[in-house]
Design a protein around this motif. Sequence first.
Motif, PDB file in Angstrom:
ATOM      1  N   LYS A   6       0.836  -1.205   0.000  1.00  0.00           N
ATOM      2  CA  LYS A   6       0.000   0.000   0.000  1.00  0.00           C
ATOM      3  C   LYS A   6       0.867   1.250   0.000  1.00  0.00           C
ATOM      4  CE  LYS A   6      -3.466   2.426   2.771  1.00  0.00           C
ATOM      5  NZ  LYS A   6      -4.291   2.382   4.000  1.00  0.00           N
ATOM      6  N   ASP A   7       1.931   1.252   0.824  1.00  0.00           N
ATOM      7  CA  ASP A   7       2.848   2.396   0.868  1.00  0.00           C
ATOM      8  C   ASP A   7       3.516   2.594  -0.486  1.00  0.00           C
ATOM      9  OD1 ASP A   7       2.438   3.146   3.519  1.00  0.00           O
ATOM     10  OD2 ASP A   7       3.850   1.651   4.248  1.00  0.00           O
ATOM     11  N   LYS A   8       3.935   1.502  -1.108  1.00  0.00           N
ATOM     12  CA  LYS A   8       4.684   1.599  -2.356  1.00  0.00           C
ATOM     13  C   LYS A   8       3.815   2.095  -3.509  1.00  0.00           C
ATOM     14  CE  LYS A   8       8.087  -1.841  -0.926  1.00  0.00           C
ATOM     15  NZ  LYS A   8       8.637  -3.196  -1.119  1.00  0.00           N
ATOM     16  N   ARG A   9       2.496   1.921  -3.398  1.00  0.00           N
ATOM     17  CA  ARG A   9       1.587   2.424  -4.432  1.00  0.00           C
ATOM     18  C   ARG A   9       1.255   3.897  -4.212  1.00  0.00           C
ATOM     19  NH1 ARG A   9      -1.233  -2.458  -3.312  1.00  0.00           N
ATOM     20  NH2 ARG A   9      -2.822  -1.273  -2.189  1.00  0.00           N
ATOM     21  N   ASP A  10       1.576   4.406  -3.037  1.00  0.00           N
ATOM     22  CA  ASP A  10       1.223   5.775  -2.670  1.00  0.00           C
ATOM     23  C   ASP A  10       2.091   6.770  -3.434  1.00  0.00           C
ATOM     24  OD1 ASP A  10      -0.122   7.462  -0.245  1.00  0.00           O
ATOM     25  OD2 ASP A  10       1.864   8.225  -0.750  1.00  0.00           O
ATOM     26  N   ILE A  11       1.463   7.767  -4.058  1.00  0.00           N
ATOM     27  CA  ILE A  11       2.190   8.732  -4.883  1.00  0.00           C
ATOM     28  C   ILE A  11       3.207   9.520  -4.063  1.00  0.00           C
ATOM     29  CG2 ILE A  11       0.346  10.443  -4.603  1.00  0.00           C
ATOM     30  CD1 ILE A  11       1.094  11.513  -7.361  1.00  0.00           C
ATOM     31  N   TYR A  12       2.863   9.857  -2.812  1.00  0.00           N
ATOM     32  CA  TYR A  12       3.787  10.650  -1.999  1.00  0.00           C
ATOM     33  C   TYR A  12       4.939   9.802  -1.472  1.00  0.00           C
ATOM     34  CZ  TYR A  12       0.416  14.380  -2.412  1.00  0.00           C
ATOM     35  OH  TYR A  12      -0.409  15.356  -2.916  1.00  0.00           O
ATOM     36  N   TYR A  13       4.695   8.536  -1.272  1.00  0.00           N
ATOM     37  CA  TYR A  13       5.801   7.638  -0.905  1.00  0.00           C
ATOM     38  C   TYR A  13       6.809   7.590  -2.048  1.00  0.00           C
ATOM     39  CZ  TYR A  13       8.311   3.299   0.084  1.00  0.00           C
ATOM     40  OH  TYR A  13       9.299   2.355   0.298  1.00  0.00           O
ATOM     41  N   ARG A  14       6.321   7.465  -3.279  1.00  0.00           N
ATOM     42  CA  ARG A  14       7.223   7.394  -4.435  1.00  0.00           C
ATOM     43  C   ARG A  14       7.941   8.732  -4.648  1.00  0.00           C
ATOM     44  NH1 ARG A  14       2.615   5.094  -6.844  1.00  0.00           N
ATOM     45  NH2 ARG A  14       2.483   6.826  -8.339  1.00  0.00           N
ATOM     46  N   LYS A  15       7.186   9.837  -4.511  1.00  0.00           N
ATOM     47  CA  LYS A  15       7.804  11.156  -4.679  1.00  0.00           C
ATOM     48  C   LYS A  15       8.883  11.418  -3.629  1.00  0.00           C
ATOM     49  CE  LYS A  15       5.655  14.874  -5.727  1.00  0.00           C
ATOM     50  NZ  LYS A  15       4.727  16.038  -5.719  1.00  0.00           N
ATOM     51  N   ALA A  16       8.644  10.961  -2.415  1.00  0.00           N
ATOM     52  CA  ALA A  16       9.637  11.143  -1.355  1.00  0.00           C
ATOM     53  C   ALA A  16      10.932  10.407  -1.711  1.00  0.00           C
ATOM     54  CB  ALA A  16       9.081  10.639  -0.022  1.00  0.00           C
ATOM     55  N   LYS A  17      10.797   9.210  -2.247  1.00  0.00           N
ATOM     56  CA  LYS A  17      11.978   8.452  -2.672  1.00  0.00           C
ATOM     57  C   LYS A  17      12.696   9.173  -3.809  1.00  0.00           C
ATOM     58  CE  LYS A  17      11.788   4.700  -0.086  1.00  0.00           C
ATOM     59  NZ  LYS A  17      12.892   4.354   0.852  1.00  0.00           N
ATOM     60  N   GLU A  18      11.936   9.653  -4.782  1.00  0.00           N
ATOM     61  CA  GLU A  18      12.529  10.307  -5.954  1.00  0.00           C
ATOM     62  C   GLU A  18      13.221  11.616  -5.596  1.00  0.00           C
ATOM     63  OE1 GLU A  18       9.183  10.790  -8.481  1.00  0.00           O
ATOM     64  OE2 GLU A  18       8.977   8.635  -8.925  1.00  0.00           O
ATOM     65  N   GLU A  19      12.644  12.378  -4.672  1.00  0.00           N
ATOM     66  CA  GLU A  19      13.170  13.701  -4.342  1.00  0.00           C
ATOM     67  C   GLU A  19      14.114  13.708  -3.141  1.00  0.00           C
ATOM     68  OE1 GLU A  19       9.960  16.492  -4.023  1.00  0.00           O
ATOM     69  OE2 GLU A  19       9.002  15.784  -5.887  1.00  0.00           O
ATOM     70  N   GLY A  20      14.340  12.529  -2.559  1.00  0.00           N
ATOM     71  CA  GLY A  20      15.303  12.426  -1.480  1.00  0.00           C
ATOM     72  C   GLY A  20      14.819  12.838  -0.109  1.00  0.00           C
ATOM     73  N   TRP A  21      13.503  12.806   0.091  1.00  0.00           N
ATOM     74  CA  TRP A  21      12.969  13.114   1.418  1.00  0.00           C
ATOM     75  C   TRP A  21      13.076  11.884   2.315  1.00  0.00           C
ATOM     76  CZ3 TRP A  21      12.468  18.070   2.070  1.00  0.00           C
ATOM     77  CH2 TRP A  21      12.062  18.890   1.015  1.00  0.00           C
ATOM     78  N   ARG A  22      13.261  12.097   3.593  1.00  0.00           N
ATOM     79  CA  ARG A  22      13.400  10.983   4.533  1.00  0.00           C
ATOM     80  C   ARG A  22      12.093  10.240   4.758  1.00  0.00           C
ATOM     81  NH1 ARG A  22      17.632  13.269   9.169  1.00  0.00           N
ATOM     82  NH2 ARG A  22      19.348  13.631   7.689  1.00  0.00           N
ATOM     83  N   ALA A  23      10.973  10.908   4.565  1.00  0.00           N
ATOM     84  CA  ALA A  23       9.658  10.283   4.737  1.00  0.00           C
ATOM     85  C   ALA A  23       8.631  11.079   3.940  1.00  0.00           C
ATOM     86  CB  ALA A  23       9.266  10.236   6.205  1.00  0.00           C
ATOM     87  N   ARG A  24       7.509  10.452   3.615  1.00  0.00           N
ATOM     88  CA  ARG A  24       6.453  11.106   2.849  1.00  0.00           C
ATOM     89  C   ARG A  24       5.827  12.257   3.632  1.00  0.00           C
ATOM     90  NH1 ARG A  24       1.346  10.042   3.844  1.00  0.00           N
ATOM     91  NH2 ARG A  24       0.644   9.913   1.678  1.00  0.00           N
ATOM     92  N   SER A  25       6.013  12.255   4.946  1.00  0.00           N
ATOM     93  CA  SER A  25       5.440  13.314   5.779  1.00  0.00           C
ATOM     94  C   SER A  25       6.005  14.694   5.448  1.00  0.00           C
ATOM     95  CB  SER A  25       5.662  13.006   7.259  1.00  0.00           C
ATOM     96  OG  SER A  25       7.031  12.796   7.535  1.00  0.00           O
ATOM     97  N   ALA A  26       7.146  14.738   4.741  1.00  0.00           N
ATOM     98  CA  ALA A  26       7.696  16.035   4.330  1.00  0.00           C
ATOM     99  C   ALA A  26       6.670  16.834   3.535  1.00  0.00           C
ATOM    100  CB  ALA A  26       8.963  15.823   3.502  1.00  0.00           C
ATOM    101  N   PHE A  27       5.883  16.157   2.718  1.00  0.00           N
ATOM    102  CA  PHE A  27       4.910  16.851   1.863  1.00  0.00           C
ATOM    103  C   PHE A  27       3.788  17.489   2.676  1.00  0.00           C
ATOM    104  CE2 PHE A  27       6.834  13.687  -0.989  1.00  0.00           C
ATOM    105  CZ  PHE A  27       7.323  14.545  -1.961  1.00  0.00           C
ATOM    106  N   LYS A  28       3.526  16.967   3.870  1.00  0.00           N
ATOM    107  CA  LYS A  28       2.476  17.561   4.707  1.00  0.00           C
ATOM    108  C   LYS A  28       2.877  18.970   5.135  1.00  0.00           C
ATOM    109  CE  LYS A  28       1.427  12.911   6.288  1.00  0.00           C
ATOM    110  NZ  LYS A  28       1.479  11.941   7.398  1.00  0.00           N
ATOM    111  N   LEU A  29       4.124  19.116   5.572  1.00  0.00           N
ATOM    112  CA  LEU A  29       4.601  20.441   5.975  1.00  0.00           C
ATOM    113  C   LEU A  29       4.707  21.368   4.776  1.00  0.00           C
ATOM    114  CD1 LEU A  29       5.604  22.289   8.224  1.00  0.00           C
ATOM    115  CD2 LEU A  29       7.918  21.398   7.832  1.00  0.00           C
ATOM    116  N   ILE A  30       5.188  20.854   3.665  1.00  0.00           N
ATOM    117  CA  ILE A  30       5.288  21.661   2.443  1.00  0.00           C
ATOM    118  C   ILE A  30       3.916  22.191   2.044  1.00  0.00           C
ATOM    119  CG2 ILE A  30       5.753  21.553  -0.040  1.00  0.00           C
ATOM    120  CD1 ILE A  30       8.021  19.547   0.641  1.00  0.00           C
ATOM    121  N   GLN A  31       2.904  21.334   2.089  1.00  0.00           N
ATOM    122  CA  GLN A  31       1.566  21.736   1.663  1.00  0.00           C
ATOM    123  C   GLN A  31       0.907  22.685   2.661  1.00  0.00           C
ATOM    124  OE1 GLN A  31      -0.146  17.865   1.020  1.00  0.00           O
ATOM    125  NE2 GLN A  31       0.932  17.589  -0.933  1.00  0.00           N
TER     126      GLN A  31
END
Length: 251
Positions: A6-31
Motif C-alpha cells: 500500500k505504501d509503495k503504491r502511494d504517490i507521496y511515498y514514491r515522490k519522497a523516494k525520488e526527491e530524497g525526502w526521509r519520509a512522505r510526511s515532508a509533503f504535509k509540511l510543504i503543503q
Amino acid sequence: MGKSSKDKRDIYYRKAKEEGWRARSAFKLIQIDETYQIFDGVKRVVDLCAAPGSWSQVLSRRIYGDGSDPQVKIVAVDIQEMAPLKGVVQIKGDITKLETAQQIISHFDGGLADLIISDGAPDVTGLHDIDFYGQSQLILSALNITTHTLKIGGTFVAKMFKGDDMSLMFSQLKLFFKHVSFVKPKSSRESSLENFVLCRDYCPPQNYQPEIIDPSLENHDHLVNKSNEQDYINKLVVPFVAIGDLKGFDK
C-alpha cells in the motif's frame, strides 16, 4: 520491516523516494506552508519530536537554503538521534524538561522562535483511551515548551488525531493564540484520522508565566492558589482530555 505494498503504491511515498525526502510526511509540511505561508518572514524555527527528520529536512531546504542568511537558525529536538542536516542544530532532549527549553533559547542567542512545529505521535498500543490520551499529552507537552520558546505573534503547528475532543482542544489553544484552525494537507491519507492544528499569533493570557507542567499529574488543584494571581492565571489551562477511535493512523 519493509514497507507495505500500500505504501509503495502511494504517490507521496514514491515522490519522497525520488526527491530524497526521509519520509512522505515532508509533503504535509510543504503543503501546509503552500496554503498558509507559515514560513513567511521566519528566521528561527524549532522542530519538536523531529526524528527521523523529514520536517527538519523541509526547513533545511526551504528556510536555511544555501546558508546565506546568518540570522536563520533551525533547532531540531528529539530524544532519539537522527542523521545530520545542513543548517539544523540537533538537541537530544526531552520536551517535558525545562533544560530542553533553555537549550533551545541558547541556540537563538537568548531570542525566541518565530515558528514551532511538531509531527510527533505516540507509539500506538491498540487501546483507544491510551493512544488518544498519549497524543493529547504529547500536544500538551509541545505547548508547554512552546510557551517558553515562542515569541509573541509566533506560529505553532502540531499533529493531532480527529476525535470528539477537538472542540475542547480548540478552546484550550485559543487561550494562547488568536487564531486556531484544524487543517488536513492532501498528502495526509483520507482514511487517516490525522489532522494538524495550526495556531497563529501567539498571545498568552495577561500575567501568565511559562512553566513546565508534568503531564502525568492528573490533578493540579494543589498547585492553585487564588491569592497568587500568577499561579491562578497559570492554572486556567484545562488538562487535555482524549477520546476517539484508532482506525486509520497515518504512519
